[in-house]
Structure formats: structure tokens, C-alpha cells
Design a protein around this motif. Structure first.
Motif, PDB file in Angstrom:
ATOM      1  N   ASP A   1     -13.678   4.110   2.710  1.00 28.63           N
ATOM      2  CA  ASP A   1     -13.176   3.723   1.390  1.00 28.63           C
ATOM      3  C   ASP A   1     -13.480   4.800   0.344  1.00 28.63           C
ATOM      4  O   ASP A   1     -12.680   5.050  -0.549  1.00 28.63           O
ATOM      5  CB  ASP A   1     -13.782   2.387   0.964  1.00 28.63           C
TER       6      ASP A   1
ATOM      7  N   THR B   1      -1.288   5.852   4.146  1.00 26.23           N
ATOM      8  CA  THR B   1      -1.955   4.610   4.531  1.00 26.23           C
ATOM      9  C   THR B   1      -2.620   4.818   5.890  1.00 26.23           C
ATOM     10  O   THR B   1      -2.009   5.340   6.818  1.00 26.23           O
ATOM     11  CB  THR B   1      -0.967   3.430   4.611  1.00 26.23           C
TER      12      THR B   1
ATOM     13  N   ARG C   1      -5.084   5.247   1.087  1.00 26.33           N
ATOM     14  CA  ARG C   1      -5.523   3.854   1.107  1.00 26.33           C
ATOM     15  C   ARG C   1      -5.836   3.484   2.547  1.00 26.33           C
ATOM     16  O   ARG C   1      -5.141   3.916   3.469  1.00 26.33           O
ATOM     17  CB  ARG C   1      -4.434   2.918   0.566  1.00 26.33           C
TER      18      ARG C   1
ATOM     19  N   THR D   1       0.828  -1.198   0.000  1.00 30.37           N
ATOM     20  CA  THR D   1       0.000   0.000   0.000  1.00 30.37           C
ATOM     21  C   THR D   1       0.863   1.249   0.000  1.00 30.37           C
ATOM     22  O   THR D   1       0.579   2.222  -0.686  1.00 30.37           O
ATOM     23  CB  THR D   1      -0.928  -0.005   1.231  1.00 30.37           C
TER      24      THR D   1
ATOM     25  N   ARG E   1     -10.645   6.835  -1.847  1.00 25.16           N
ATOM     26  CA  ARG E   1     -10.607   6.898  -3.317  1.00 25.16           C
ATOM     27  C   ARG E   1     -10.491   8.330  -3.821  1.00 25.16           C
ATOM     28  O   ARG E   1      -9.840   8.589  -4.834  1.00 25.16           O
ATOM     29  CB  ARG E   1     -11.869   6.247  -3.907  1.00 25.16           C
TER      30      ARG E   1
END
Length: 317
Positions: free
Chosen positions: A47, A26, A56, A19, A51
Motif C-alpha cells: 500500500d 491496478t 492501486r 480502480t 501511494r
């Protein structure tokens, strides 16, 4: 979406490594369980923000609902993996304090969500559960005309959300002396547990005018028990999850209070990203609650995965 449970923790280090190569940030996201639709909505929201911001997220969810030992083990793994930030919903506001202290000692930024506990956090995102519980109970009691026999289905005793909601109930009880509480049972915020508790109450009491449930999942369990017993009762919940809103549409549930875990998830993730970009954050962001009933339920019928997160300016006023 990728959810890590205890059995797969060993592989999370490699996941963070891959990631890190693919994204600027992250973020490890801790939720309580895989069974409550409110936490599913929260994960969908994180999520969505990931995006749109180039971040992430990796989800850490206990296999056994609200399990302290599993969440502690997941924190230990995150301490090894060292993500850029953590979004943390503790399964227990006392038992998880040492784990939060470890995250603080490791200098990993933490956005605390929903359940307050001691520690150092870049911000706290949640709602006023005392006010939510009070408004829920008051709405129900007014609907009953200030009189009636009710039962209470409480959430997980260790959860501060439950304690505050029950405290709000107590305030409402004091204002409505005509409300008789036949009993109070623990449904652990889980639909099957609430169904069993309600079935017991139905066996003990020939008349139950209403059920005050501390979340929607339990309210749905109550409906199952009522159907099995061929009984009816006024039911109210908290969360505004889609299955409950659909029951408002049919009339099976009177109302729910919008403890909006989707918006809370959006806000918490935006807060983590803002911190990592060195943008200012308030000490806390409290989202307002709203009663959802026959007059306004249609706005909540949009499936969670089709909803759009609010902008930061809309929630940080």
C-alpha cells in the motif's frame, strides 16, 4: 487497506473497474492469511508503494489461513477482472501451479514472492530460507554451548519456506552433535497451533532447554504455553515481527532472523510497477537476512506502519 476474502469476491470486478478509472495501474496482491503479522507487514508495504507511485492495489486474502481452494477461487476472479499485474504468494507451491499457469495464459504479469514454483514471472522476490534456517539454528546452538535438549516447531508442511528452513536446521544439527532433538511438531506458522504443540511437548518432557521455531508467530505461541506451564526455555524465531522484537527486549525470546516481509512487500510492488513502466528487472531479488538480538533489536521497534520502504537501488544490487 482493503482486503478481499471469499465472501466478497463477487464485488471485486466493480472494484477493479473503479480502480482503473482512478489510477494508471491496478495490481492484485495475493497473501496467505490474515493471521500472520508478517503478511500484514507485506500488505502495508504494498500500500505504501502504491501511494507513492500512483498505483492501486487490491488485496486477496483467504478467510481460512493458507486455504488452497479459496486462493484458487480468487485467481479465477482475477482472471475475469484482468488487473495490470499480480503479486503472488502461493499458499501451496504444488497445488497453485495450475492457477499460475492460468495467469500466464491470460498474459497477466506476475511477480512471484517468497515461495518458488514453476511458471513465467517478471521476477521473483524473496530470501534464502535454507540459509535463514541454518543461521537461526546455529545461533541457538552456539548460545546453548553446543549442548542441550530442544524441540522444533515447524511451519506449514506444504510451504517451501518451511521445507528449506527445516533443511537448514538439518545442516546445523550435523554440526552440533551435542544437541538432542526431543521432538518436532507442526505449528502451521500459526500462534494457536504452536501453543498447542508446545503444551504437548511440555507434558511429555520435564526438561526442554530450547525451542527452535520456524517463525515468530509460533515463537509467541510457545511463550504462551511456557507461561501456562510455569516453565522456562530459550526460544528463537524467524521474521522480526514487532511483537517478537518486544519479547527480545524483555529477554523472553533470545533472537529472531529478519525474514523481512515489509521490505519484501516494498520490493515486490516496486518490481510490479517497474515492469508496467517497462523498466528493467533482474530475474530475482533476494533480500539478505540478519540476526536480531539484544545487540541490535531497537532498530526493529519502529511499528511497521511507520516504516519507510527502501529505494529500488538499495535492494536490487
Amino acid at each position: 487497506m482493503r482486503y478481499l476474502v471469499t465472501a466478497t469476491l463477487a464485488g471485486s470486478m466493480a472494484l477493479f473497474a473503479s480502480t482503473a478509472q482512478a489510477a494508471e495501474m491496478t495490481i492484485a496482491v495475493f497473501t496467505k492469511n490474515l493471521t500472520n503479522p508478517a503478511y500484514e507487514a507485506f500488505r502495508i508495504a504494498t500500500d505504501q508503494i502504491a501511494r507513492t507511485t500512483g498505483a492501486r492495489v487490491v488485496h486477496f486474502v483467504p478467510k481460512k489461513p493458507d486455504n488452497v481452494d479459496e486462493q484458487k477461487a480468487m485467481v479465477e476472479q482475477v482472471l475475469k477482472d484482468k488487473p495490470d499485474a499480480v503479486i503472488f504468494i502461493p499458499v501451496d507451491d504444488v497445488a497453485m501451479i495450475p492457477s499460475v499457469n492460468q495467469l500466464n495464459d491470460a498474459k497477466i504479469p506476475v511477480v512471484l514472492v517468497s515461495n518458488p514454483l514453476p511458471g513465467n514471472f517478471v521476477t521473483y522476490v524473496g530470501a534464502d530460507d535454507f540459509e535463514i534456517g541454518y543461521r537461526e539454528a546455529r545461533y541457538l546452538f552456539e548460545n546453548l554451548g553446543g549442548k542441550g535438549k530442544i524441540v522444533v516447531i515447524e511451519g506449514t508442511p506444504a510451504a517451501p519456506t518451511n521445507r528449506e528452513r527445516v533443511r537448514g536446521y538439518a545442516r546445523a544439527f550435523a554440526e552440533f552433535p551435542g544437541i538432542q532433538v526431543l521432538g518436532s511438531g507442526v505449528g502451521n506458522y500459526q500462534q494457536p497451533d504452536a501453543r498447542r504443540v508446545m503444551a504437548k511437548f511440555l507434558g511429555e518432557h520435564p526438561q526442554i532447554d530450547a525451542v527452535l521455531s520456524a517463525n515468530d508467530g509460533m515463537a509467541l505461541g510457545v511463550l504462551e504455553a511456557l507461561k501456562e506451564a510455569n516453565r522456562t526455555s530459550v526460544v528463537i524465531g524467524i521474521n522480526g515481527i514487532l511483537p517478537a522484537v518486544k519479547q527480545i527486549e524483555t529477554g523472553a525470546i533470545l533472537a529472531t532472523v529478519d525474514f523481512n516481509m515489509f521490505k519484501i512487500g516494498c520490493t515486490a510492488t516496486r518490481a510490479a510497477v517497474r515492469h508496467l513502466k517497462q523498466e528493467p528487472l533482474p530475474e530475482k531479488v533476494m533480500l539478505p537476512a540478519e540476526i536480531i538480538d539484544k545487540t541490535n533489536y531497537k532498530a526493529w521497534l519502529v511499528p511497521v506502519d511507520q516504516r519507510t520502504c527502501p529505494e529500488w537501488s538499495e535492494v536490487s544490487r
